[in-house]
Motif scaffolding. Structure first.
Motif, mmCIF file in Angstrom:
data_model
loop_
_atom_site.group_PDB
_atom_site.id
_atom_site.type_symbol
_atom_site.label_atom_id
_atom_site.label_comp_id
_atom_site.label_asym_id
_atom_site.label_seq_id
_atom_site.Cartn_x
_atom_site.Cartn_y
_atom_site.Cartn_z
ATOM 1 N N LYS A 4 12.178 3.873 5.442
ATOM 2 C CA LYS A 4 10.778 3.922 5.050
ATOM 3 C C LYS A 4 10.667 4.272 3.575
ATOM 4 O O LYS A 4 11.182 5.290 3.128
ATOM 5 C CB LYS A 4 10.049 4.965 5.887
ATOM 6 C CG LYS A 4 8.856 4.408 6.612
ATOM 7 C CD LYS A 4 8.139 5.437 7.436
ATOM 8 C CE LYS A 4 6.919 4.768 8.065
ATOM 9 N NZ LYS A 4 6.123 5.727 8.800
ATOM 10 N N MET A 5 9.997 3.405 2.801
ATOM 11 C CA MET A 5 9.795 3.666 1.373
ATOM 12 C C MET A 5 8.473 4.402 1.158
ATOM 13 O O MET A 5 8.334 5.215 0.259
ATOM 14 C CB MET A 5 9.764 2.353 0.576
ATOM 15 C CG MET A 5 11.027 1.510 0.746
ATOM 16 S SD MET A 5 12.454 2.266 -0.016
ATOM 17 C CE MET A 5 12.144 1.970 -1.734
ATOM 18 N N SER A 6 7.474 4.057 1.979
ATOM 19 C CA SER A 6 6.158 4.709 1.904
ATOM 20 C C SER A 6 5.489 4.486 3.253
ATOM 21 O O SER A 6 6.098 3.922 4.173
ATOM 22 C CB SER A 6 5.314 4.082 0.787
ATOM 23 O OG SER A 6 5.056 2.724 1.092
ATOM 24 N N GLU A 7 4.234 4.897 3.375
ATOM 25 C CA GLU A 7 3.508 4.738 4.640
ATOM 26 C C GLU A 7 3.496 3.281 5.087
ATOM 27 O O GLU A 7 3.640 2.966 6.253
ATOM 28 C CB GLU A 7 2.051 5.233 4.483
ATOM 29 C CG GLU A 7 1.863 6.715 4.771
ATOM 30 C CD GLU A 7 2.349 7.112 6.165
ATOM 31 O OE1 GLU A 7 1.986 6.416 7.136
ATOM 32 O OE2 GLU A 7 3.126 8.083 6.275
ATOM 33 N N ARG A 8 3.305 2.376 4.097
ATOM 34 C CA ARG A 8 3.118 0.967 4.455
ATOM 35 C C ARG A 8 4.339 0.105 4.151
ATOM 36 O O ARG A 8 4.358 -1.069 4.483
ATOM 37 C CB ARG A 8 1.898 0.416 3.714
ATOM 38 C CG ARG A 8 0.629 1.198 4.031
ATOM 39 C CD ARG A 8 -0.558 0.666 3.276
ATOM 40 N NE ARG A 8 -0.866 -0.712 3.638
ATOM 41 C CZ ARG A 8 -1.820 -1.441 3.060
ATOM 42 N NH1 ARG A 8 -2.536 -0.915 2.095
ATOM 43 N NH2 ARG A 8 -2.038 -2.683 3.433
#
Length: 699
Positions: free
Chosen positions: A75-79
């Motif tokens: 996961k890099m960010s929420e999206r």
């Protein structure tokens, strides 16, 4: 087969109306033939499979074969998440990484299946990674036929329309599969055989999908040769027609004017190069054909002296001569130089520019009409309808790329027969380029400087060394010398932090309060510009702050220093032209190239070449290689557009020479284009002239 190549690409599988519109607008591709001549710009070898244990992070594109063991997500960010596939061939594990399109990856690729992966390896931690690889099922990819993968230049609009290089490659495969019959040959066996060229059909197929580097090289060589051959055939046919049909005035004698000048007024002994060029001109003007000769020579090599001697031959044979210069100030300079050379000789030389008005203009026009004026020096004012010569026999054009074709044509029409033409340029032109742009002119080169001239010393300085530079300038001016300071811009640009002329001019007035300073740039009115230039020429001002308007300019032998600020912004030929403004007297002169510390490798190469050599031809060759022909000053205006699709004038010099030699054989054997054994070549040339290629050669 020609009919099949004219078919519309819209109906080719993978194209359709929308993609056809993009290809047509972006690349001028509308037919099958156009697409076939859309050549790859590079190739990557896909014939070899590497093992994962062989891979290192500094390798270019590679191919590996194996299976996906498992998938991971980070996961890099929420999206945003990164998908990683752990890929193994039994010798090691590499990570295949996607920063987007997770759904597509999961849907398309499965664990346990046999894949061939293609991409550029990098290192992350102790693992080899390949980001966004090309992946094919091993069962679908025939490695034996993969060979070299072509890469095509594509634009942003093409990519948005789903036409990246890979898509073009697929369309090209479809096209070639539809061309079952061999493509028509466009070169005869008596050229193909002795030169060991592959057939056109083989070349066009293998240039797109070669099995190996040798096959690719042979295909490209054949297509490059053909392209250059027809360019040269067109130029040489035109030149041959011109020589056969265009009678020239015969200057049969060397008379009093030439002999008196040579024995009593020659300012210095002619160099070997000058003597050679005078002989070449002499042979031309007595041959009965019109002379069309290009005279190349660096600034200060003595072209004007040679031109005067040619004009005196015309005068000795009862004809007038004219010398056309691109600016009023240069025309006035030529007038002054010619009169100084001639001294008290009874040869009348007059000036005609926009500034010559009233009674003086009337007298000049009358003198030309009556034949009392022997030599006219002028600007484009010379081509006006009111200017009528009694017998114009020779036209000398200085820095001819600054005149339009229409202006030159009007000058030629001022005589019963076209006058002999001597075109002079101080912009050295590499031989391969001259053979193409000026292919219909005979070329003379002055490659020696007159005795007593010291080569200009070129020095590179960084912009944090200005204080010592100013001290050096002060020292030179106190010794009685003058200095040019050249800026790349006139006013501050929001997009750039370059020094600008206006601020620089004000700053220099503060730095050198004891000296007088002139300023010249392209936005000034001509009269204002000439007045400022004249102040510098006369020695009233010691420093001239300018933009490149002085590149082709006046002769100020007293100017010994040329400072070029932000030199990284100038091309090689431009730097060389600017340097040519100094070193025109007997004193040692200097050219200081001032740059920032942050220079690209190419810019550093340019600066190094300038510091190493004063040889204009070496500089022009380097400039051609660094920038390509389209950017060189004069090539765009000369009337020869570079629409070459595969050949490169800069890098294919030997092929240009070979193509010219072969074309010359044809023109010599069939000057009237009517022998049946050459019909294929003349018909092909007609076809090519109907295409969108600009085949015009200079007049």
């Amino acid at each position: 087969m020609q009919d099949i190549l004219s078919q519309d690409i819209m109906y080719l599988s993978g194209v359709g109306p929308r993609r056809k519109e993009v290809l047509s607008k972006e690349l001028n591709i509308s037919s099958w033939g156009d697409l076939l001549e859309y050549y790859p710009y590079k190739y990557i070898d896909r014939s070899r499979i590497y093992s994962i244990r062989e891979l290192t992070a500094d390798m270019p594109f590679v191919q590996i074969r194996g299976r996906i063991l498992s998938f991971d997500e980070m996961k890099m960010s929420e999206r945003k998440k990164v998908v990683v596939a752990h890929f193994s061939d039994g010798t090691g594990v590499a990570d295949l990484v996607w920063f987007s399109n997770a759904q597509y990856v999961y849907k398309t690729y499965k664990t346990g299946e046999d894949y061939i992966v293609f991409g550029r390896p990098t290192a992350y931690g102790h693992r080899i990674q390949i980001a966004h690889p090309d992946i094919d099922r091993a069962s679908e990819l025939q490695l034996s036929t993969m060979g070299m993968q072509p890469y095509y230049v594509t634009t942003d609009r093409m990519k948005k329309m789903g036409l990246p290089s890979h898509a073009v490659e697929k369309i090209m495969k479809t096209l070639l599969s539809k061309l079952a019959s061999p493509l028509a040959e466009t070169l005869p066996p008596y050229i193909i055989g002795p030169l060991h060229l592959v057939s056109r059909d083989k070349a066009l197929r293998e240039v797109h999908f070669p099995k190996d580097a040798l096959q690719m090289q042979k295909a490209r060589e054949r297509l490059k040769f053909e392209e250059l051959f027809y360019v040269q055939l067109n130029i040489l046919r035109y030149a041959s027609d011109h020589r056969r049909k265009c009678r020239g005035y015969i200057f049969g004698k060397i008379g009093d004017a030439f002999n008196t000048f040579y024995k009593e007024h020659l300012p210095f002994p002619l160099t070997g190069a000058q003597k050679r060029v005078v002989k070449e001109i002499r042979q031309d003007v007595r041959s009965g054909s019109q002379m069309n000769r290009l005279l190349q020579g660096d600034v200060g090599s003595g072209k004007t002296l040679v031109a005067l001697m040619a004009m005196l031959i015309a005068v000795d044979n009862g004809y007038q001569a004219c010398l056309m210069a691109p600016t009023e100030i240069l025309a006035e300079q030529h007038l002054s130089t010619l009169r100084d050379f001639l001294g008290d000789m009874p040869v009348r030389v007059e000036l005609l520019t926009g500034a010559v008005k009233g009674k003086r203009r009337k007298d000049v026009l009358e003198g030309l009409r009556s034949g009392k004026i022997d030599i006219l020096v002028g600007t484009h004012a010379v081509v006006e309808d009111t200017v009528v010569f009694a017998r114009l026999g020779l036209a000398v054009v200085d820095e001819q790329h600054r005149f339009g074709v229409a202006q030159r044509a009007r000058l030629w029409s001022k005589s019963e027969n076209p006058p002999h033409v001597l075109v002079m340029t101080a912009t050295p032109i590499p031989r391969t380029l001259a053979m193409t742009i000026y292919g219909d002119l005979d070329v003379s080169v002055i490659d020696e400087l007159p005795p007593g001239r010291k080569p200009v010393q070129t020095i590179h300085r960084y912009d944090n060394q200005m204080i010592s530079l100013y001290n050096g300038i002060r020292q030179q001016i106190r010794q009685g010398r003058q200095v040019y300071v050249v800026y790349p811009l006139i006013t501050e640009s929001e997009k750039s932090d370059l020094k600008n002329l206006e601020e620089g001019y004000e700053a220099l007035k503060d730095i050198f309060p004891e000296f007088r300073i002139s300023r010249v740039h392209g936005r000034m009115k001509p009269a204002e510009k000439d007045a400022e230039m004249q102040r510098f020429v006369s020695g009233e001002t010691q420093i001239l702050v300018a933009t490149t308007v002085i590149e082709v300019g006046v002769n100020v032998p007293n100017a010994s220093v040329m400072v070029i600020l932000d030199a990284q912004r100038f091309g090689l030929s431009q730097l060389h032209q600017l340097r040519g403004r100094v070193g025109r007297g007997a004193d040692q002169s200097y050219c200081i190239l001032v740059t920032t510390y942050q220079l690209s490798a190419e810019t550093r190469k340019r600066i190094d070449i300038m510091c190493e050599t004063n040889d204009g031809f070496r500089i022009a060759e380097a400039d051609l290689k660094l920038r390509g022909p389209g950017d060189l000053e004069g090539t765009q205006q000369s009337g020869m557009a570079f629409d070459l699709k595969i050949a490169d004038i800069a890098r294919d010099g030997q092929l240009v020479q070979l193509a010219r030699e072969e074309a010359q054989k044809i023109v010599t054997a069939d000057p009237e284009c009517n022998r049946p054994e050459y019909a294929m070549l003349w018909n092909r040339l007609k076809e090519l002239r109907k295409t969108n290629i600009n085949w015009a050669a200079i007049s």
